[in-house]
Design an enzyme around this catalytic site. Structure first.
Site, short mmCIF file in Angstrom:
data_model
loop_
_atom_site.label_atom_id
_atom_site.label_comp_id
_atom_site.label_asym_id
_atom_site.label_seq_id
_atom_site.Cartn_x
_atom_site.Cartn_y
_atom_site.Cartn_z
N ASP A 95 0.91 -1.05 -0.10
CA ASP A 95 -0.14 -0.01 -0.08
C ASP A 95 0.88 1.40 0.09
OD1 ASP A 95 -2.50 1.35 -0.06
OD2 ASP A 95 -2.56 1.53 2.27
N THR B 252 -4.51 0.62 -2.77
CA THR B 252 -5.26 1.97 -2.84
C THR B 252 -5.26 2.02 -4.51
OG1 THR B 252 -4.43 3.04 -0.76
CG2 THR B 252 -5.41 4.48 -2.60
N ASP C 157 2.40 3.04 7.82
CA ASP C 157 1.23 2.20 7.82
C ASP C 157 1.62 0.74 6.96
OD1 ASP C 157 -1.27 1.25 7.10
OD2 ASP C 157 -2.14 2.89 6.12
N ASN D 34 1.63 7.85 2.78
CA ASN D 34 2.04 6.90 3.78
C ASN D 34 3.55 7.32 3.95
OD1 ASN D 34 -0.07 5.67 4.46
ND2 ASN D 34 0.52 3.73 2.95
N LYS E 257 1.96 4.76 -1.14
CA LYS E 257 1.10 5.88 -1.64
C LYS E 257 1.76 7.17 -0.83
CE LYS E 257 -2.77 4.92 1.41
NZ LYS E 257 -4.03 4.46 1.58
#
Length: 285
Positions: free
Chosen positions: A66, A106, A87, A71, A68
């Protein structure tokens, strides 16, 4: 760059307290928007930090799943602050005997093989880094549609462009770097090791022209704070994902911030803002 650390744990009869490392420098995009001067070279240095950190994770058998911009956090407010990767709620150990196939992440940053519900590897993190690099150089996402099924179709086809005039002042080396990471075939996609050797990262091909005005303008349009934080409850997400036109449900791991919109657009004028989080530990196996 390193991950945000867990410092200590305290347990009471009713609660479990996790004491995390304090990270006070804010999010990546906020820092860029606040700058008065920002270049392709700055973006290259940022991405190098991300690659170094993720390369270390991959060497330890950890896939983040994840990655992105929100984060990626600055450790402190100072200009020379390092970036922290945060995260790990969706992360997984690779090579533990389980095949990674869960559709999680995401939407705007997830790799094609995840959406195709094929078994996947740590190459999904490299795709996400390519998406982040793309945004750092123009201020808007490579894939966009307010209709999630259309957005997923673009990602599945790796259908993105280096649009004029936003990319006119960006080097061919930067575009090649992004293309090597945002390669549809995970077998041909650059690993972190390979990306770290690319001339845009390891050489001197990143340009020093100020692109702050254009990039920050697009970031303000596309990544407003109020949009980043939107989320829907599990029932609403499941209903929405079942309405998508890809033939199967992607389960409850992807949160959409605009479940009722049917408007299609490829223009970078404004972006869909979507977020994802595990609904339970079981969901992210």
């Amino acid at each position: 760059m390193k991950r945000v650390a867990l410092e200590d744990i305290y347990e009471s009869s009713n609660h479990l307290y996790l004491i995390m490392q304090l990270v006070s420098g804010g999010e990546l995009f906020d820092r860029i928007v606040e700058k008065g001067f920002y270049t392709e070279m700055d973006a290259s240095r940022l991405i190098r930090q991300v690659l170094d950190a993720v390369n270390y994770l991959h060497s330890m058998g950890i896939v983040h799943r994840d990655l992105k911009p929100e984060n990626l956090l600055y450790f402190n407010p100072h200009d020379e602050s390092k970036i922290m990767i945060s995260d790990f709620g969706l992360s997984k150990m690779e090579g533990t005997g389980d095949v990674m196939a869960t559709a999680c992440g995401t939407p705007g940053y997830v790799a094609p093989e995840v959406l195709a519900q094929k078994p996947y590897s740590k190459a999904v993190d490299c795709w996400s880094i390519g998406v982040i690099a793309y945004i750092l150089l123009c201020g808007y996402p490579p894939f966009y549609d307010e209709n999630d099924s259309k957005l997923f179709e673009q990602i599945l086809k790796a259908d993105y462009e280096f649009d004029a005039p936003y990319w006119d002042d960006i080097s061919d080396s930067a575009k090649d770097f992004i293309s090597c990471l945002m390669e549809k075939d995970p077998e041909k996609r650059f690993t972190c090791d390979q990306a770290l050797q690319h001339p845009w990262i390891a050489g001197d091909t990143a340009l020093c022209k100020n692109i702050h005005e254009s990039v920050s303008r697009q970031m303000r349009k596309n990544f407003a704070k109020s949009k980043w934080r939107q989320a829907f409850n599990a029932t609403a997400v499941i209903r929405h994902m079942r309405r998508l036109q890809l033939g199967t449900s992607f389960g409850s791991n992807i949160h959409s911030a605009n479940p009722s919109s049917n408007t299609q657009s490829r223009a970078p004028a404004k972006s869909q803002s979507v977020d994802c989080a595990p609904l339970s530990l079981k969901d992210c196996e």
